[in-house]
Design an enzyme around this catalytic site. Structure first.
Site, PDB file in Angstrom:
ATOM      1  N   ASP A   1      -2.334  12.087  -3.323  1.00 33.10           N
ATOM      2  CA  ASP A   1      -2.467  13.553  -3.379  1.00 33.10           C
ATOM      3  C   ASP A   1      -2.776  13.971  -4.813  1.00 33.10           C
ATOM      4  O   ASP A   1      -2.054  13.597  -5.737  1.00 33.10           O
ATOM      5  CB  ASP A   1      -1.166  14.214  -2.912  1.00 33.10           C
TER       6      ASP A   1
ATOM      7  N   GLU B   1       0.856  -1.193   0.000  1.00 33.31           N
ATOM      8  CA  GLU B   1       0.000   0.000   0.000  1.00 33.31           C
ATOM      9  C   GLU B   1       0.888   1.237   0.000  1.00 33.31           C
ATOM     10  O   GLU B   1       1.736   1.422   0.895  1.00 33.31           O
ATOM     11  CB  GLU B   1      -0.968   0.032   1.187  1.00 33.31           C
TER      12      GLU B   1
ATOM     13  N   TYR C   1      -9.202   9.299   4.664  1.00 34.25           N
ATOM     14  CA  TYR C   1      -9.408  10.405   3.732  1.00 34.25           C
ATOM     15  C   TYR C   1     -10.826  10.348   3.169  1.00 34.25           C
ATOM     16  O   TYR C   1     -11.536  11.353   3.135  1.00 34.25           O
ATOM     17  CB  TYR C   1      -8.377  10.317   2.591  1.00 34.25           C
ATOM     18  N   GLU C   2     -11.236   9.145   2.767  1.00 38.58           N
ATOM     19  CA  GLU C   2     -12.565   8.999   2.170  1.00 38.58           C
ATOM     20  C   GLU C   2     -13.647   9.343   3.186  1.00 38.58           C
ATOM     21  O   GLU C   2     -14.644   9.994   2.861  1.00 38.58           O
ATOM     22  CB  GLU C   2     -12.736   7.561   1.675  1.00 38.58           C
TER      23      GLU C   2
END
Ligand code: SAM
Length: 229
Positions: A136, A62, A212-213
């Site tokens: 990003d 990841e 983040y989601e």
């Protein structure tokens, strides 16, 4: 790659002051899980990195795990897989260590710098899954060259991934989505697995929401699954 270029590409390494517990995890748990880079031209010995033998269900990578909740979820669900997570942002690394400790998983290794250093040091055809989730977006045109999803990265991943291996990408940025389609889905080494829009608009069940989601998402997310040919 020189140090100043790497800093520009992956952004800041530290945020607000770490709490004592987080600092302690960085000092005690991280050294036990940290993935070390060999001296070039040697490649990372994955059997050694995962305690003496190769993980029976393969090795997954990841890139930019943020606070690590997706990484640790995958580690819990897939105990036979060895997961390598790369993240240069130390506050995120500290949060990930707390998730690792809470979950009690032993199949995660962490690299706390630019993922491209690990990608350069992994052996060919060593990975069976790779995640780049909400990288990003660098939305300004003059910054597009800083995007992680680039021909160079994909060529490298094509070498590192075994045939049939899966690449998972996500973005909520309306300009990064067509960029990902152009650079990844049309890359000759990868086949896009979507057959209809629902396949990339709906989050697959084995793909938990990232931090983040859950917290910062701006637009409609897209979830791209590709197979190494
Ligand atoms: C927008 S955040 C998303 C984090 C996480 N994937 C999520 O969905 O919550 C992008 C992350 O990628 C990391 N990153 C940026 N460049 C990187 C690089 N070259 N290698 C590894 N991580 C990188 C950043 O530090 C940041 O944590």
């Amino acid at each position: 790659m020189d140090e100043s270029r790497r800093r520009t590409l992956h952004g800041r390494r530290r945020g607000k002051k770490l709490r004592a517990g987080q600092q302690s995890l960085l000092e005690t748990l991280l050294p036990r899980l940290a993935l070390a880079l060999p001296v070039e031209p040697a490649k990372i010995d994955l059997a050694q990195a995962f305690g003496g033998s190769l993980p029976r269900d393969g090795v997954w990578l990841e890139i930019g795990f943020g606070a690590g909740e997706h990484l640790v979820w995958q580690a819990e669900q897939n105990p036979g897989v060895g997961l390598i997570g790369c993240e240069p942002y130390l506050n995120g690394v500290a949060k990930c260590l707390a998730h690792i400790e809470r979950a009690g998983v032993t199949n995660v290794r962490l690299f706390t710098d630019d993922a491209r250093l690990v990608m350069a040091a992994l052996p060919s055809r060593s990975l069976s899954r790779v995640f780049m989730l909400f990288p990003d977006p660098w939305p300004k045109t003059r910054h597009h060259k800083r995007r992680l999803v680039q021909r160079e990265t994909l060529d490298r991943l094509a070498d590192l991934m075994m045939p049939g291996a899966e690449l998972r990408l996500a973005t909520d940025d309306p300009s990064y989505l067509p960029w990902m389609v152009e650079h990844a889905c049309q890359h000759p080494a990868f086949e896009w697995l979507a057959e209809r829009p629902a396949d990339w608009r709906a989050r697959p069940s084995d793909w938990p929401p990232t931090r983040y989601e859950a917290k910062e998402i701006a637009g409609q997310p897209a979830f791209l699954r590709l197979r190494r040919r």
